[in-house]
Enzyme design. Sequence first.
Site, mmCIF file in Angstrom:
data_model
loop_
_atom_site.group_PDB
_atom_site.id
_atom_site.type_symbol
_atom_site.label_atom_id
_atom_site.label_comp_id
_atom_site.label_asym_id
_atom_site.label_seq_id
_atom_site.Cartn_x
_atom_site.Cartn_y
_atom_site.Cartn_z
ATOM 1 N N ARG A 63 0.863 -1.365 -0.042
ATOM 2 C CA ARG A 63 -0.010 0.114 0.002
ATOM 3 C C ARG A 63 0.892 1.284 -0.057
ATOM 4 N NH1 ARG A 63 -3.105 2.612 4.518
ATOM 5 N NH2 ARG A 63 -4.865 3.597 3.658
ATOM 6 N N HIS A 67 0.636 4.426 -2.363
ATOM 7 C CA HIS A 67 0.085 5.810 -2.011
ATOM 8 C C HIS A 67 1.331 6.867 -2.385
ATOM 9 C CE1 HIS A 67 -3.569 5.119 0.889
ATOM 10 N NE2 HIS A 67 -3.527 4.356 -0.132
ATOM 11 N N ASN A 96 -3.724 8.538 4.786
ATOM 12 C CA ASN A 96 -2.657 7.955 5.511
ATOM 13 C C ASN A 96 -2.311 8.035 6.832
ATOM 14 O OD1 ASN A 96 -1.178 7.274 2.807
ATOM 15 N ND2 ASN A 96 -0.469 9.486 2.604
ATOM 16 N N HIS A 195 -6.189 -5.708 -2.614
ATOM 17 C CA HIS A 195 -7.199 -5.941 -1.566
ATOM 18 C C HIS A 195 -7.400 -7.483 -1.011
ATOM 19 C CE1 HIS A 195 -8.737 -1.510 -1.554
ATOM 20 N NE2 HIS A 195 -7.279 -1.649 -1.111
#
Length: 331
Positions: A63, A67, A96, A195
Amino acid sequence: MLSLTHSLFTTIFLVLVILLHPSNAQLSSTFYSSTCPNVSSIVRNVIQQALQSDSRIVASLTRLHFHDCFVNGCDGSLLLDQGGNITLSEKNANPNNNSARGFDVVDNIKTSLENSCPGVVSCADILALAAEASVSLAGGPSWNVLLGRRDGLIANQSGANTAIPAPTESLANISAKFAAVGLNTTDLVALSGAHTFGRGQCRFFNQRLFNFSNTGSPDPTLNTTYLATLQQSCPQNGSGTTLNNLDPSSPDTFDNNYFKNLLINQGLLQSDQELFSTNGSATIAIVNNFANNQTAFFEAFAQSMINMGNISPLTGSQGEIRTDCKKVNGS
């Protein structure tokens, strides 16, 4: 004369190709082959060690790369702490804050690399390598990570607040955010498949459980049995930080169960389920394909990670190689 014109045209064409695709021309899977030949195994070993006490770490590290790349390109800007010239850290942006994690493992990787090949490997490349190692260690595909990114000198908190897709956004909005960084619908569906491991906090989906879109009712696309389970885990006035498996069937394994869950309305986040439940969307056929063919998903995911890793990297003399991923050199 004709051959001269032809060769001139060829030269101009090649220059244009290089200008239009600078990242592909400059990033290379063999970038560190002479300067830090063990870079991949060093990254993998640190993550393997972290995995022994934290089953979530592989999803968290994957992740971080996502990001990072969606804000100012893949430049390691997400890793910068507030302080010095960094007045607003991306770590404190809404997507975040109190949810992005794994920064300590990134620091451990950086320390190991600095011991082995000081001043060579960028923090941006560490994120790209850590994502590939994480997916692979969880049973997912491997790919040749393209390397040669350099680290940015600034953070962009407002960019993080607006550019990173949110779990409550419509498919149209998320598609637009992917398109803005040059990623297409297949990339969107494939990368959402990350996911298949990791956890999500109640606050990222509890709007689906009781009062969806101010209807006074739950999200109609939620499987009713699954809904009851989630309502127990995330009661109306409960803690927004309670963790739930993004993939209830195999939460720590990288597989195609995420897509199988969507077919039975068991996507945890609104942004997950909309890939399959948005009428007439081009994403539906892709979800069906990935649910029925794990190999197709793995191949698409690997390619989409390479595509994402190519978003506006700093190369050559741009940026720097940070010695500490948390701060700009000399600050």
